[in-house]
Design an enzyme around this catalytic site. Structure first.
Site, PDB file in Angstrom:
ATOM      1  N   LYS A 195       0.858  -1.179   0.000  1.00  0.00           N
ATOM      2  CA  LYS A 195       0.000   0.000   0.000  1.00  0.00           C
ATOM      3  C   LYS A 195       0.893   1.226   0.000  1.00  0.00           C
ATOM      4  O   LYS A 195       1.667   1.455   0.933  1.00  0.00           O
ATOM      5  CB  LYS A 195      -0.906   0.010   1.223  1.00  0.00           C
ATOM      6  CG  LYS A 195      -1.739   1.284   1.318  1.00  0.00           C
ATOM      7  CD  LYS A 195      -2.784   1.221   2.403  1.00  0.00           C
ATOM      8  CE  LYS A 195      -3.555   2.525   2.469  1.00  0.00           C
ATOM      9  NZ  LYS A 195      -4.595   2.507   3.499  1.00  0.00           N
ATOM     10  N   LYS A 248      -2.145  -1.554  -3.867  1.00  0.00           N
ATOM     11  CA  LYS A 248      -2.953  -0.335  -3.875  1.00  0.00           C
ATOM     12  C   LYS A 248      -2.082   0.898  -3.962  1.00  0.00           C
ATOM     13  O   LYS A 248      -1.102   0.961  -3.222  1.00  0.00           O
ATOM     14  CB  LYS A 248      -3.749  -0.317  -2.570  1.00  0.00           C
ATOM     15  CG  LYS A 248      -4.528   0.928  -2.311  1.00  0.00           C
ATOM     16  CD  LYS A 248      -5.226   0.820  -0.986  1.00  0.00           C
ATOM     17  CE  LYS A 248      -5.910   2.128  -0.677  1.00  0.00           C
ATOM     18  NZ  LYS A 248      -6.342   2.215   0.665  1.00  0.00           N
TER      19      LYS A 248
END
Ligand code: PBG
Length: 324
Positions: A195, A248
């Site tokens: 992330k 992400k």
């Protein structure tokens, strides 16, 4: 064999030929729809930068859930916007908190819809950070206990899968241990392993009022200059018990999805985040692009890059096209 014997255009001649040899397909089976749940009653409040996406109060969920289910979407991921925020995000692990209540409501309407919960305290803290704060520092180890407590209350409320998005070191292992200790050995963890600290999250933070009140998230979320580090993050999370690995954002990070796919043998989820959605919607609204075609192209490309699952605000729109 090369030209003129080989002519790659032969198999591109018409749509039937093209669909026969297409390598990658998008299916509704891969889609996960994000849901924002807020306190109050009678609320269905459109999110400014995310047209077609709303904050729902719990009483307004049943209608939405039925629609999602009828579209054949197999799963939702739930985000909560609590009434009260404090220093330690107490509402995040309140057994009767917003997400915990939402899970029960969703399950009562559609017991087989997979309910995934985002585990991170930033929507619940007054300072907007994903961990406990001391001065300007975001503390890692003291945060692990809160995340574990949060995950356990979600599982107890009926969540099917836990998705930690906080980026504290060691959180997958801590959460796995806590879930197992309470008997939730069969609840999978989808870890937001790679992330990145990204400006693409802007519209989401507006939706949850969760932008950090000081500093940024660079001391815990990854630096977007790095790709080897993503591999280390993923390896650690798998070791700690992750069942699905999430990358992400997605659109500008397809290389990371591909690397993870090539290096590990585990299902991969891509998070097509809020800013990626807003850009498409804004340009389409201006008539600059064909929003629907671009949506399908983006989603298929994420699959081609190696994603098995896609978390996307486009899920309902794409499902309508895919199941037509
Ligand atoms: C953290 C979390 C965020 C998103 C999902 N989980 C925000 C952040 O890290 O600031 C962003 C999702 C999106 O932009 O669509 N709880």
């Amino acid at each position: 064999m090369s030209f003129p014997v080989t002519r790659l255009r032969r198999l591109r001649k018409n749509e039937n030929l093209r669909r026969m040899v297409r390598e990658t397909r998008l299916s509704v089976d891969s889609l996960i729809y994000p849901l924002f749940v807020t306190f109050g009653k009678g609320i269905k409040d459109e999110i400014g930068a995310m047209p077609g996406n709303y904050r729902f109060s719990i009483d307004m969920l049943p209608h939405e859930i039925k629609e999602i289910k009828n579209l054949g979407i197999p799963a939702v991921i739930v985000f909560g916007i609590p009434e009260e925020k404090d220093e330690v995000g107490s509402e995040a692990y309140n057994p009767d908190g917003i997400v915990q209540r939402a899970i029960k409501e969703i399950k009562s309407v559609a017991h087989d819809l997979i309910v995934i919960t985002d585990v991170c305290i930033d929507e619940y803290t007054s300072h907007g950070h994903c961990g406990i704060v001391r001065g300007e520092e975001i503390l890692n180890d003291p945060t692990l206990n809160l995340l574990s407590k949060m995950a356990v209350t979600h599982a107890a409320a009926g969540a099917d899968m836990i998705a930690p998005s906080d980026m504290m070191d060691g959180r997958v292992g801590a959460i796995r241990g806590a879930l197992d200790e309470k008997g939730f050995t069969d609840i999978p963890i989808m870890a937001y392993s790679a992330k990145y600290s990204s400006a693409f999250y802007g519209p989401f933070r507006e939706a949850c009022d969760s932008a950090p009140k000081f500093g940024d998230r660079k001391s815990y979320q990854m630096d977007y200059g790095n790709s080897d580090e993503a591999i280390r993050e993923v390896a650690l999370d798998i070791e700690e018990g992750a069942d699905i690995i999430l990358v992400k954002p997605a659109m500008a990070y397809l290389d990371i999805i591909r690397r993870v796919k090539d290096e590990f043998n585990i299902p991969i989820a891509a998070y097509n985040v809020s800013g990626e959605y807003s850009m498409v919607k804004a340009a389409a609204e201006k008539g600059w692009i064909d929003g629907e075609k671009i949506m399908m192209e983006i989603l298929l490309n994420m699959k081609r890059a190696g994603a098995d699952l896609i978390l996307t605000y486009f899920a309902k729109e794409a499902a309508k096209i895919l199941t037509m």
